[in-house]
Each structure stands twice: as C-alpha cells, then as structure tokens.
Design a protein around this motif. Structure first.
Motif, mmCIF file in Angstrom:
data_model
loop_
_atom_site.group_PDB
_atom_site.id
_atom_site.type_symbol
_atom_site.label_atom_id
_atom_site.label_comp_id
_atom_site.label_asym_id
_atom_site.label_seq_id
_atom_site.Cartn_x
_atom_site.Cartn_y
_atom_site.Cartn_z
ATOM 1 N N ARG A 153 -14.241 -14.628 -58.950
ATOM 2 C CA ARG A 153 -15.502 -14.094 -59.481
ATOM 3 C C ARG A 153 -15.231 -12.963 -60.476
ATOM 4 O O ARG A 153 -15.851 -12.880 -61.538
ATOM 5 C CB ARG A 153 -16.383 -13.578 -58.342
ATOM 6 C CG ARG A 153 -17.006 -14.648 -57.471
ATOM 7 C CD ARG A 153 -18.044 -14.035 -56.532
ATOM 8 N NE ARG A 153 -18.438 -14.962 -55.501
ATOM 9 C CZ ARG A 153 -19.333 -15.929 -55.661
ATOM 10 N NH1 ARG A 153 -19.904 -16.108 -56.836
ATOM 11 N NH2 ARG A 153 -19.640 -16.728 -54.652
ATOM 12 N N SER A 154 -14.294 -12.089 -60.130
ATOM 13 C CA SER A 154 -14.011 -10.942 -61.002
ATOM 14 C C SER A 154 -13.422 -11.383 -62.337
ATOM 15 O O SER A 154 -13.574 -10.682 -63.337
ATOM 16 C CB SER A 154 -13.049 -9.975 -60.307
ATOM 17 O OG SER A 154 -11.747 -10.535 -60.204
ATOM 18 N N ARG A 155 -12.759 -12.527 -62.369
ATOM 19 C CA ARG A 155 -12.158 -13.034 -63.607
ATOM 20 C C ARG A 155 -13.083 -13.951 -64.390
ATOM 21 O O ARG A 155 -12.745 -14.406 -65.481
ATOM 22 C CB ARG A 155 -10.864 -13.787 -63.288
ATOM 23 C CG ARG A 155 -9.694 -12.894 -63.015
ATOM 24 C CD ARG A 155 -8.441 -13.694 -62.699
ATOM 25 N NE ARG A 155 -8.079 -14.639 -63.746
ATOM 26 C CZ ARG A 155 -7.319 -14.337 -64.795
ATOM 27 N NH1 ARG A 155 -6.876 -13.106 -64.948
ATOM 28 N NH2 ARG A 155 -7.008 -15.267 -65.686
ATOM 29 N N TYR A 172 -11.593 -12.694 -56.168
ATOM 30 C CA TYR A 172 -10.733 -12.563 -57.348
ATOM 31 C C TYR A 172 -11.235 -13.458 -58.477
ATOM 32 O O TYR A 172 -11.317 -13.031 -59.632
ATOM 33 C CB TYR A 172 -9.299 -12.919 -56.968
ATOM 34 C CG TYR A 172 -8.361 -13.010 -58.145
ATOM 35 C CD1 TYR A 172 -7.894 -11.858 -58.772
ATOM 36 C CD2 TYR A 172 -7.951 -14.245 -58.636
ATOM 37 C CE1 TYR A 172 -7.036 -11.936 -59.861
ATOM 38 C CE2 TYR A 172 -7.087 -14.341 -59.716
ATOM 39 C CZ TYR A 172 -6.639 -13.174 -60.329
ATOM 40 O OH TYR A 172 -5.803 -13.259 -61.415
#
Length: 893
Positions: free
Chosen positions: A848-850, A846
């Motif tokens: 990393r995705s942000r 999560y």
C-alpha cells in the motif's frame, strides 16, 4: 513506465507506416519496402494522403481512416506533425510507436514545449510507448519484422542487440550478417524519450527468444531504474556492454583529488561491474564474448592449463595470461607423473603442457583427459598449430567429445586458415569456443573470469547501516548545517574531522587557531611534536602554497612556521582569505601506507566512493578503484583488491601487513555517511594512514551543498540500501519479535530456516521437492534488490545468542509496480500461532505504501492454510488457469 505495452512493439499483429512513400531513397519508402520484404505476416497499413496505393497495398490518408487499429505504428513524417500523429494513434488504440523522425528536441510548439516533450505528453494518457525519436528503428527477425530504414535485414538468432548509435546499428548488421550471427531483437534507441535501456533490459530479461543481451551505450539517464533492471537481467542471461567514451577529453576542475580522479568512465565501469554485466572494448570482443559466455560452465577458480603442440604458441599464451593478471595452474605431482607416462621425454614437464609437434590424435586425447582430472585445473586452453603429420580434423574429432563432456571450461585456439577449417567446425558443432590466435583465446578466458567476478558481486546488496557502531548522525548534521548557514560550502579541516569522528573513523587530534599565538597554545595543549596547516577557503591543496609543516618540536618553531605561511600565501595569492591554522598531533607511523578514500557525486549515478594510493601525487599514480554505495565487507574488499597498493598492504619483507579490517571499516562508514547525509557532495581523506595497528585520518576535506528537501534522502543513490526504517519490533508469544527486511548476512540463518521445513512445506512454497538450497538459490533469497522486491523475516535470538529466522514473507513487484506476487513461509513447528498473518499484514502495508495496485499469489490446493489466511485478509481465491493451483488476488486502492 517500463515493460507496459512493449509486447505490441516486439510482437505486433499489425503495423502502420505513417509517412510511407514511393519516393526513391526516402525514409518512408525504405521502411515500407523493409516491412513488406521482411516477411511480416500481419496487416500492413501505409498512411500518406498523397497516394491511393503503395507497395501494392491500399494507402490511407490518415490514422482515422485505417480499417483496423495497428498494434505498432512507424512514424517518418516531418517533426511538426509528430505530436498530433501520436495523439491520433493513442485515441485509435495503438499502444506502441517508433518515431524515426529527428529534430524534435530543437523545435518548440505554441505552448513552449519541445516537440519531443509534446509527443510524450500526447502518448502518456494512452500508455502509448514510444521508441526514439531519431532512431533507425527495430528488427524482430523471428517474425519477419524489419521496422527500420536499415540497408539490410537481420538473421534470426538468440542475441538481442540494443544501440544508442544509429550508425553502429547499420554497421553491426553488416558485420553480423557477414559472420552468420543472428538476433532475437535488434533495436535502435535513438534519443530514448520514453523507452530506454532500463525498459528493454526488463523486457529482454524474461523474453524466451533471447539468450544473451548486447548493448552499445553512450550514456544512462535514470541510474536507479537502469541498475535495478540490469541486475535483474544479468541474473538470468549474459548481459554485455560496449560503452563508448572511455577517454575523457579533459579533466574538469574539482575541489578535491577525488573529484578529479573519479571520471565518468570509472563510474560506468563500477556500475557495470556491480550490476553483474561484462564490459567489452570492441565490437569484435562483444560478439566473441557472447559465444564464450553462452557455452560457459560454472567456474570455481581461475587457474588455467595451457595445452599445446608448439612451444612458441604456449609462450605467447602464457605472456597474455600473465599480462592480463591471470594465473596459470601448477600441475600436481600426480598429474606430472601421468603425463610423464603418456608423453615423450621431451615434453615441457610443466604448464604450458607442450606435447610436441609430432603428436598423434591419441596423445592429444590422453593429455586432455589427464589435465582435466587435475584438482589444480579450473580451465583448459587447447592450442593447435597444423602439421603435416596428423590432419587437424582428426585431432578435433578425437578431443571434441572430451571437451564437450568436461565439467571445466575448455577453449580452443586453432591457428591457421584452411588447414584447420574443418577442425574449427567440429568444435563449433560441439559448442566449444574457438579462436584464431593465442591472444584472442586468452582474452576470452579473461572475459569468463571477469564475468564470473562480476556475477559474484551481483548479489551483494549491502546494508546501509554499519554493524557494531551507531553513528552520531545528529552531530555530523549539526556541523554541516552550521557551515551551510554561514554561507560556506567547504568545511574546515577540524570540522571535516569532527564529521568523520561522528562516524567512528579515527582521526588525529586537531585544533583550530585563528592567530599565531593561538596556534602555539594549541600545540602546547596537544603536545609536541605537532603539524601545522594553513586554513583558507581559497586554497584547495595546501602543500602547493607551502601551507603544511610537520614535526614541529617547540613553541618557537610553531610561531615561525605560522608567520612564514601567512607571508608566503599573501605573496602567492594576495586575494586568498586566511582563516587561521589547524594544529594537529603528529602521527608517528613509520610503516604506514598513505591511502586516499573519497566521495564524488556523479551527475548520473550520484555519489560514488573512491579508494586508492594517497599522497600528493594521487593524480599521477592514478592507482584507484571506484565503487557505488552502499558497501558491505565483500564490496569494500573488492574495491581494495582492484588497486595496485593492495599488494603493498598485504605486507612485504619486514613490513607487516596493514590492518585490512580497519580500512574496510573506514570504507563502510564513509558509505554510511553518503546514505545519511544528502548534503555531502565531495570528500577527501588524504592521507589515510594504514598499518598493522589500524588506520587513522591525517587530513580531510569535505564539500557540501544544500540538499533537495523534496526528494528522499536515498533517491540520489543508484542502488537502494537496506531500508532500516521498515524494521518493527512486536510482542509475539510473550517475547519480542523483530520483523525486518532480509539482509545478505542472513544467509546462514536462512539456510537453517530452510533445513527446518518439512518436505511438504518446501513443496508448498516452491511447487517442487527440493532437498537443499544451493549457493545461488540462497543468494537469490537473501540478497535482493530492495527497489524491486521485499522479503520480511521474523527473527529472534535463539540458543547461544545466534539470530534465528522463524518465517519469511516475500513480495516481488513487476517493473511498473502494477502487480506484486507474494509468498509466505513459516517454520513448520510454528504454524497456527499467527506468524503467517503478521508477515502477510506487513507485506500488504508495504505494498500500500508503495502504491502497488494488486497483490497476487499461487498455491497448491493442498496448502489450505495459506488460502484460508488469504480469504481472511480479503483475497479472492479461485482455481488458477494453470491446472493444479489456486490463484489469490487482493486489489489495493
């Protein structure tokens, strides 16, 4: 940006004044004098090539000549010079600047940029934070910093004041100094090119010098950022807003009732309420509320007991309570018995409790003791008019200890001047809010009530997905796409009803007819009686042109009505297009209430939802409430409760109560539509008929527009809804396990999860021994701002098909998303089965995705499971600077 480098603004070690001067009455001279005379202990660097010395200090020709790098620069030079100065400061290493100069937005540079934008572009590579331009400056009294051209200084205190109005800054400074009110920070925002309300709320929320935050607001530009910061700040300290622009100069034309009713001030009210802040209407109210809320005790009800030594003041207070929608406590029989024993026979024998004007101090004390013990009493308002019998100071001395020790809120009204001056001081020293009139005191009580209500709503972060029903989003989207493809923006009534039906909202059967004969055929198919309405994209309100006919019982009646509608519209509006007619089933609901439910799009806060009394006179009755989506049951019911029609919906005489669940369901489904359909711009359901049998849509109007495909569907919402896309079902221990974000509805399961933890596991998680979660802690864990933090739970169906929580992984990012702190807890008997690693991997993915740069955590040395897991996942684990803990860090690319 958010709080990055704001410490250099509020706690600089050195200050440079660019454009310092000795010219009388100039901004440069005033700022230099204020900085010097304010008592700032750091280095002060005047910068102006025309001078060798200024204010007894060496002056420097330009930034490059300064003997040290200033932490903070104050710029008061002509507009054309500002971008270059900002760049020089950034290159030198300065990280905060205040731009006092005005006019940057009206002048362009050689590249066609406004000077405002050029200054921002110059600052960005160096993360140089800019306050202003066009501001009065800033004061930090605690360190003697007066970085402003205000005409006076500020006293030290615990209140932070932030204003968009420069004129109000100087006026409030005068006002506060005359009343002995001090400040931790005093900030003029100006044009808010960089630093804005959201940034300052984030900083002040964790500022140990600030106990309360006050803001004068004219507008908000970044709604999502503001709402997240406001919700975080309001959780930690009272946050109050004086919002200007309450009265609209004129109503703009809108394609719906909702568009006309949902004015910007209503939307700001809804946002302030949803953020858990308190809105006040005057400067006096702003500072009075701070005193009240600073000494506020927890309230579990809203019933007020008025205690007075005079009947007149008691009646005045009662009038103010009732007029303001408050409630008086009904004294219990036991309380009445005790008061009968303690008071003269002529006492009022009711609330207000009039203890008679000749009361000695002992009577005051005994009465206060008795009413504070009444279970029906949630707060006490003590009113005293001076008499010649007992000095007011003696009475204050007798009851101040009781009021201070009380578990309930006690407010005082000392009426008069010099005679009660000492009494007021005694109460002030005891931390008991005092007022000069009954109306002022009741106003303070009502502020406490409203603040309590707003705080209760603060943690209600609802899910976007409705439970128990799966919307046919594809069907709704296909209808809207078809309308847009045809070049239209307004759906026909049957199309609008089909969209609503796709979301499970009951609608009356409606058919479209292009001609009069088709209308007759549709009526025959539906069954008489029917209603017929004209279809025209050029007619907003059909009743205004005679375009609605009800209770048609025959083919001839339908034929005659459609002919008459066609003829009348041609006469009144010959240019109007006529697409035909809608024929719908008549809804026989004699006890039903006409309601309106709608959606409007605010230019700042995005989609908002409206609820209220419906019918053709909705603008006249003006009985409506506005809320920000997404909604859940609590928020929907709160919206309903804020309307006058809510009392009618509760039932009266022989009219049964309406089905509130059906109305709440409709509001929640409309909220879901808003989250799913970015093309939806405006919606009217008017009327929504509601009675004891449920709710049904009679008429609906929807306006759509092509959505911005480059933006996320949810970016337009001021509050991020439940991120259903992050749900994931996996196999664990031979059975399906759901990993998903936590929801407000998980409160009971989370409480059971906490109760199942061992004492050591609780200590490892919270670093202290905690026996149980109180309601505010439980709400804080389960009702989160998904834009700022995330908590994933591992959940499965337990015994009796009740969901149970097996583990929780939580991550909280700083406002700049640079660093995020994690915590993972697994139910004690399930340790060693890989559940903790699953949750950690979910958190890392999560982050990393942000785009989070680093994940960190703290653990007690005894908690070897988490440190071993962290090392296995790539964390660096080292002893923390804080004694007795281990620091875990995982850089992310």
């Amino acid at each position: 940006m958010s709080v990055r480098n704001l410490r250099y603004l509020f706690a600089p070690g050195s200050v440079a004044i660019i454009g310092a001067s000795e010219k009388p009455h100039s901004v440069g001279a005033t700022v230099l004098r204020n900085v010097i005379e304010g008592g700032f202990k750091g280095a002060i660097y005047p910068v102006n090539p025309k001078y060798d010395t200024l204010g007894g200090l060496p002056a420097y020709g330009r930034v490059a000549q300064l003997p040290g790098v200033p932490d903070l620069a104050i710029i008061c030079t002509p507009p054309e010079t500002v971008p270059a100065i900002v760049r020089q400061l950034g290159e030198a290493g300065t990280r905060a600047a205040i731009i006092l100069t005005a006019g940057l937005n009206g002048i362009k540079d050689t590249q066609g940029r406004t000077l405002r934008q050029a200054a921002l572009d110059a600052a960005r590579p160096f993360v140089l934070r800019l306050l202003g331009p066009n501001c009065v400056g800033m004061l930090v009294p605690g360190i003697g910093l007066n970085a402003s051209f205000a005409h006076t200084s500020a006293r030290p205190g615990k209140i932070a004041f932030v204003s968009q109005s420069g004129a109000l800054v100087t006026a409030v400074l005068d006002w506060a100094n005359s009343r002995g009110i001090g400040f931790s920070k005093f900030v003029s925002l100006g044009d808010s090119a960089d630093i804005d309300f959201g940034d300052l709320l984030d900083y002040l929320a964790s500022d140990p010098e600030t106990g309360a935050i006050l803001m004068y607001m004219e507008d908000v530009r970044h709604a999502r950022k503001f709402m997240s910061a406001a919700r975080a700040a309001a959780r930690t300290k009272p946050t109050l807003i004086l919002k200007a622009g309450r009265v609209a100069e004129g109503a703009k034309a809108a394609a719906s009732h909702t568009g006309a009713l949902a004015g910007s001030d209503d939307v700001y009210d809804a946002a302030i309420r949803r953020a858990g802040m308190l809105r006040v209407l005057t400067t006096e109210d702003l500072f009075a509320a701070v005193e009240t809320l600073a000494h506020m005790r927890p309230m579990f009800g809203e019933r007020l007991v008025i205690m007075t030594n005079g009947g007149g003041p008691g009646v005045m207070a009662t009038d103010a309570v009732v007029a303001g929608g408050g409630s008086l406590a009904v004294l219990s029989p036991e309380t009445l018995r005790k008061l009968d024993e303690a008071l003269p026979a002529t006492w009022s024998h009711a609330n207000p409790v009039d203890i008679i004007g000749d009361a000695p101090a002992e009577r005051y004390a005994r009465t206060l003791e008795i009413v504070l013990q009444d279970p029906q009493c949630d707060a006490v308002l003590f009113i005293h008019a001076p008499t010649a019998i007992v000095p007011s100071a003696d009475i204050a001395a007798a009851i101040a200890p009781l009021a201070k020790a009380a578990s309930r809120n006690v407010l005082a009204c000392w009426m008069g001047g010099d005679a009660v001056k000492e009494a007021r001081k005694l109460f002030a020293d005891a931390g008991i809010p005092s007022f000069t009139t009954p109306e002022e005191a009741v106003g303070a009580y009502q502020q406490i009530i409203q603040y309590r209500r707003n705080q209760n709503l603060l943690m209600q972060v609802p899910v976007s997905a409705s439970t128990g029903f799966v919307a046919d989003t594809a069907r709704a989207r296909a209808i809207i796409d078809g309308v847009l493809a045809s070049g239209r923006k307004i759906l026909t009534e049957p199309e609008a009803k089909s969209v609503l039906a796709a979301y499970g909202i009951p609608v009356v059967e409606t058919r479209t007819a292009a001609t009069e004969e088709e209308a007759v055929a549709a009526a025959l198919a539906i069954g008489f009686p029917v209603a017929v309405k004209i279809l025209s994209p050029d007619v907003t309100h059909k009743t205004d042109v005679g375009g609605v006919a009800l209770d048609l019982e025959s083919e001839d009646a339908v034929r005659a009505v459609t002919q008459r509608m066609h003829r009348r519209l041609s006469e009144l509006h010959p240019e109007a297009r006529i697409d035909g007619f809608s024929v719908q089933q008549m809804a026989r609901r004699p006890d039903a209430h006409e309601l309106i439910v709608g959606v409007a799009t605010d230019p700042v806060f995005g989609p908002v939802i409206l609820f209220g009394q419906g019918g053709i006179a909705v603008e006249v009755t003006a009985d409506h409430a506005v809320g920000l989506p997404p909604l859940n049951v609590v928020l929907a019911r709160d919206m309903i409760s804020r309307t006058r029609v809510a009392k009618l919906l509760a039932g009266y005489r022989n009219r049964p109560a309406a089905d509130m669940d059906a109305i709440v369901w409709t509001l929640m489904q409309i909220s879901q539509m808003v989250a799913d359909l970015p093309e939806l711009v405006e919606l009217d359901i008017n009327p929504l008929l509601a009675d004891s049998a449920g709710a049904i849509v009679l008429d609906a109007r929807i306006r759509v527009a092509i959505a911005d495909k480059s933006a996320s569907t949810l970016d337009r919402l001021a509050i991020r809804p439940y991120p259903q896309e992050l749900e994931e079902t996996i196999e664990w221990q031979g059975a399906p396990l759901l990993l998903r974000p936590i929801r407000p509805e998980d409160g009971a399961a989370h409480l059971a999860f906490f109760d199942a933890l061992t004492a050591d596991d609780v200590r490892y998680r919270m670093f202290v021994r905690v026996r149980e979660l109180n309601p505010s802690q439980l709400a804080r864990f389960t009702q989160i701002d998904y834009d700022r933090e995330m908590a994933f739970i591992a959940t499965r169906m337990g015994p009796n098909e009740v969901p149970e929580t097996l583990g929780v992984g939580r991550i909280v990012a700083d406002p700049d998303n640079v660093q995020a702190e994690f915590a993972v807890t697994v139910r004690s008997e399930l340790k060693g089965l890989g559940l903790g690693q699953l949750l950690m991997e979910k958190l890392i993915a999560y982050c990393r995705s942000r785009g989070t740069r680093e994940i960190v955590g703290e653990a007690l040395p005894q908690n070897t499971r988490i440190t071993k897991l962290a090392r296995r996942l790539g964390f660096v684990v080292t002893p923390s600077q804080e004694e007795g803990t281990m620091h875990m860090s995982l850089p992310l690319k």
